[in-house]
Design a protein around this motif. Structure first.
Motif, PDB file in Angstrom:
ATOM      1  N   PRO A  87      50.824  31.249  50.171  1.00 38.07           N
ATOM      2  CA  PRO A  87      49.430  31.155  49.386  1.00 38.07           C
ATOM      3  C   PRO A  87      48.828  32.697  49.709  1.00 38.07           C
ATOM      4  O   PRO A  87      48.688  33.070  50.769  1.00 38.07           O
ATOM      5  N   TRP A  88      48.356  33.447  48.622  1.00 40.50           N
ATOM      6  CA  TRP A  88      47.769  34.829  48.856  1.00 40.50           C
ATOM      7  C   TRP A  88      46.374  34.795  48.545  1.00 40.50           C
ATOM      8  O   TRP A  88      45.816  35.655  48.770  1.00 40.50           O
ATOM      9  N   LEU A  89      46.087  33.850  47.452  1.00 41.42           N
ATOM     10  CA  LEU A  89      44.674  33.909  47.051  1.00 41.42           C
ATOM     11  C   LEU A  89      44.120  32.594  46.821  1.00 41.42           C
ATOM     12  O   LEU A  89      45.046  31.808  46.239  1.00 41.42           O
ATOM     13  N   VAL A  90      42.929  32.019  47.016  1.00 43.74           N
ATOM     14  CA  VAL A  90      42.447  31.044  46.526  1.00 43.74           C
ATOM     15  C   VAL A  90      41.299  31.448  45.326  1.00 43.74           C
ATOM     16  O   VAL A  90      40.594  32.403  45.739  1.00 43.74           O
ATOM     17  N   GLY A 149      32.503  37.215  24.136  1.00 42.10           N
ATOM     18  CA  GLY A 149      31.300  37.179  24.531  1.00 42.10           C
ATOM     19  C   GLY A 149      30.652  36.042  25.358  1.00 42.10           C
ATOM     20  O   GLY A 149      29.404  36.007  25.828  1.00 42.10           O
ATOM     21  N   LYS A 150      31.547  35.077  25.528  1.00 42.80           N
ATOM     22  CA  LYS A 150      31.187  33.971  26.090  1.00 42.80           C
ATOM     23  C   LYS A 150      31.653  33.953  27.687  1.00 42.80           C
ATOM     24  O   LYS A 150      32.895  34.295  27.876  1.00 42.80           O
ATOM     25  N   PRO A 151      30.784  33.388  28.563  1.00 46.44           N
ATOM     26  CA  PRO A 151      31.090  33.739  30.076  1.00 46.44           C
ATOM     27  C   PRO A 151      31.657  32.734  30.834  1.00 46.44           C
ATOM     28  O   PRO A 151      31.841  31.773  30.424  1.00 46.44           O
ATOM     29  N   LEU A 152      32.280  33.247  31.783  1.00 54.32           N
ATOM     30  CA  LEU A 152      33.029  32.613  32.673  1.00 54.32           C
ATOM     31  C   LEU A 152      33.012  33.288  34.130  1.00 54.32           C
ATOM     32  O   LEU A 152      32.945  34.367  34.028  1.00 54.32           O
ATOM     33  N   LEU A 153      32.950  32.451  35.251  1.00 55.94           N
ATOM     34  CA  LEU A 153      32.738  33.237  36.643  1.00 55.94           C
ATOM     35  C   LEU A 153      34.047  32.796  37.392  1.00 55.94           C
ATOM     36  O   LEU A 153      34.383  31.818  37.483  1.00 55.94           O
ATOM     37  N   LEU A 154      34.466  33.911  38.025  1.00 54.55           N
ATOM     38  CA  LEU A 154      35.749  33.903  38.619  1.00 54.55           C
ATOM     39  C   LEU A 154      35.462  34.361  40.083  1.00 54.55           C
ATOM     40  O   LEU A 154      35.100  35.530  40.234  1.00 54.55           O
ATOM     41  N   THR A 155      35.616  33.534  41.156  1.00 51.81           N
ATOM     42  CA  THR A 155      35.492  33.905  42.666  1.00 51.81           C
ATOM     43  C   THR A 155      36.816  33.840  43.181  1.00 51.81           C
ATOM     44  O   THR A 155      37.382  32.811  43.028  1.00 51.81           O
ATOM     45  N   GLU A 156      37.237  34.750  43.718  1.00 54.62           N
ATOM     46  CA  GLU A 156      38.776  34.929  44.607  1.00 54.62           C
ATOM     47  C   GLU A 156      38.512  35.319  46.174  1.00 54.62           C
ATOM     48  O   GLU A 156      37.553  36.004  46.512  1.00 54.62           O
ATOM     49  N   LEU A 157      39.167  34.605  47.077  1.00 56.90           N
ATOM     50  CA  LEU A 157      39.275  35.107  48.523  1.00 56.90           C
ATOM     51  C   LEU A 157      40.772  35.249  48.405  1.00 56.90           C
ATOM     52  O   LEU A 157      41.569  34.526  48.315  1.00 56.90           O
ATOM     53  N   PHE A 158      40.971  36.494  49.346  1.00 60.84           N
ATOM     54  CA  PHE A 158      42.244  36.867  49.504  1.00 60.84           C
ATOM     55  C   PHE A 158      42.597  36.204  51.006  1.00 60.84           C
ATOM     56  O   PHE A 158      41.789  36.598  51.977  1.00 60.84           O
ATOM     57  N   LEU A 159      43.711  35.358  50.998  1.00 62.54           N
ATOM     58  CA  LEU A 159      44.215  34.706  52.105  1.00 62.54           C
ATOM     59  C   LEU A 159      44.861  35.594  53.153  1.00 62.54           C
ATOM     60  O   LEU A 159      45.341  36.720  52.893  1.00 62.54           O
ATOM     61  N   PRO A 160      45.188  35.277  54.629  1.00 62.27           N
ATOM     62  CA  PRO A 160      45.765  36.253  55.483  1.00 62.27           C
ATOM     63  C   PRO A 160      46.912  36.808  55.057  1.00 62.27           C
ATOM     64  O   PRO A 160      47.257  37.933  55.425  1.00 62.27           O
ATOM     65  N   ALA A 161      47.841  35.945  54.318  1.00 60.17           N
ATOM     66  CA  ALA A 161      49.240  36.477  53.907  1.00 60.17           C
ATOM     67  C   ALA A 161      49.215  37.619  53.009  1.00 60.17           C
ATOM     68  O   ALA A 161      50.020  38.241  52.541  1.00 60.17           O
ATOM     69  N   SER A 162      48.059  37.729  52.173  1.00 63.69           N
ATOM     70  CA  SER A 162      48.020  38.454  50.968  1.00 63.69           C
ATOM     71  C   SER A 162      48.341  39.978  51.186  1.00 63.69           C
ATOM     72  O   SER A 162      47.987  40.529  52.326  1.00 63.69           O
TER      73      SER A 162
END
Length: 169
Positions: A87-90, A149-162
Motif C-alpha cells: 500500500p502506497w496511497l489511501v 463540468g460535473k464535480p468530484l472530490l478526491l483526497t489522497e494520503l501517501f502511506l509510509p512505503a510510498s
C-alpha cells in the motif's frame, strides 16, 4: 472494511501557503497528471484494494461539504493504491449523485481499476485546485475535479512505503 489510514486521511490539515514546502515534495503533491501513472514508474504493477464503495448520505461528508453541492446522496469510493502489493496511497473519492449521469456513470463501475486510469483518459477532465495537506508525518492532498463540468472530490494520503518518501530523503 475500514483501514486505519482512512482516519489519518480524514485528519489531514491543508495548507493555504505552500511557499515553505520543498520543491521535490511539491512535485508529488501538485502533480496534475495521473498518480497511478507516476506510481507505475516505481514498480512492476499498480493495483487497487477496495475498502468501501457505495452510496452515502450527506452526513458522511465532513469538510467535503464546502466543495460539493448539497445532495441527498454521494458515491463514495475508498481504496488502497498498491505498488507491487504494498500500500502506497489511501484514496477517498466523493461523487455527487448529479455527477453520475451519462459517461460519468462509469465511476460506479471502476471496481479494481485505478481512478486515474479512468479520469486521465477523459478529454472533459478539468481541475479546480490541488491543496497539499499533512497528518503527523504523512503527506496528502485533495483535488476538486470536474468531468464535463460535473464535480468530484478526491483526497489522497501517501502511506509510509510510498515512493514520495523515498525521494524526499
Amino acid at each position: 472494511m475500514s483501514h486505519p489510514a482512512l482516519r489519518q486521511l480524514r485528519a489531514l490539515s491543508f495548507f493555504d501557503d505552500i511557499s515553505t514546502l520543498d520543491g521535490a515534495l511539491l512535485d508529488w503533491l501538485l502533480l496534475e497528471d495521473s498518480m497511478t501513472r507516476r506510481f507505475e514508474s516505481f514498480c512492476q504493477r499498480v493495483t487497487v484494494e477496495i475498502l468501501f464503495e457505495g452510496f452515502v448520505g450527506p452526513d458522511a461528508l465532513v469538510v467535503e461539504r464546502e466543495f460539493l453541492p448539497h445532495e441527498s446522496r454521494y458515491w463514495l469510493r475508498e481504496i488502497l493504491l498498491c505498488g507491487d502489493g504494498v500500500p502506497w496511497l489511501v484514496g477517498r473519492t466523493l461523487v455527487p449523485d448529479s455527477t453520475l449521469c451519462g459517461p460519468e456513470l462509469a465511476l460506479q463501475q471502476l471496481g479494481t481499476t485505478p481512478l486515474g486510469r479512468y479520469l486521465f483518459t477523459s478529454s472533459t477532465l478539468t481541475r479546480d485546485f490541488i491543496q497539499p495537506g499533512r497528518c503527523d508525518e504523512l503527506w496528502g492532498r485533495r483535488s476538486l475535479l470536474r468531468l464535463s463540468g460535473k464535480p468530484l472530490l478526491l483526497t489522497e494520503l501517501f502511506l509510509p512505503a510510498s515512493p514520495l518518501y523515498q525521494e524526499e530523503r
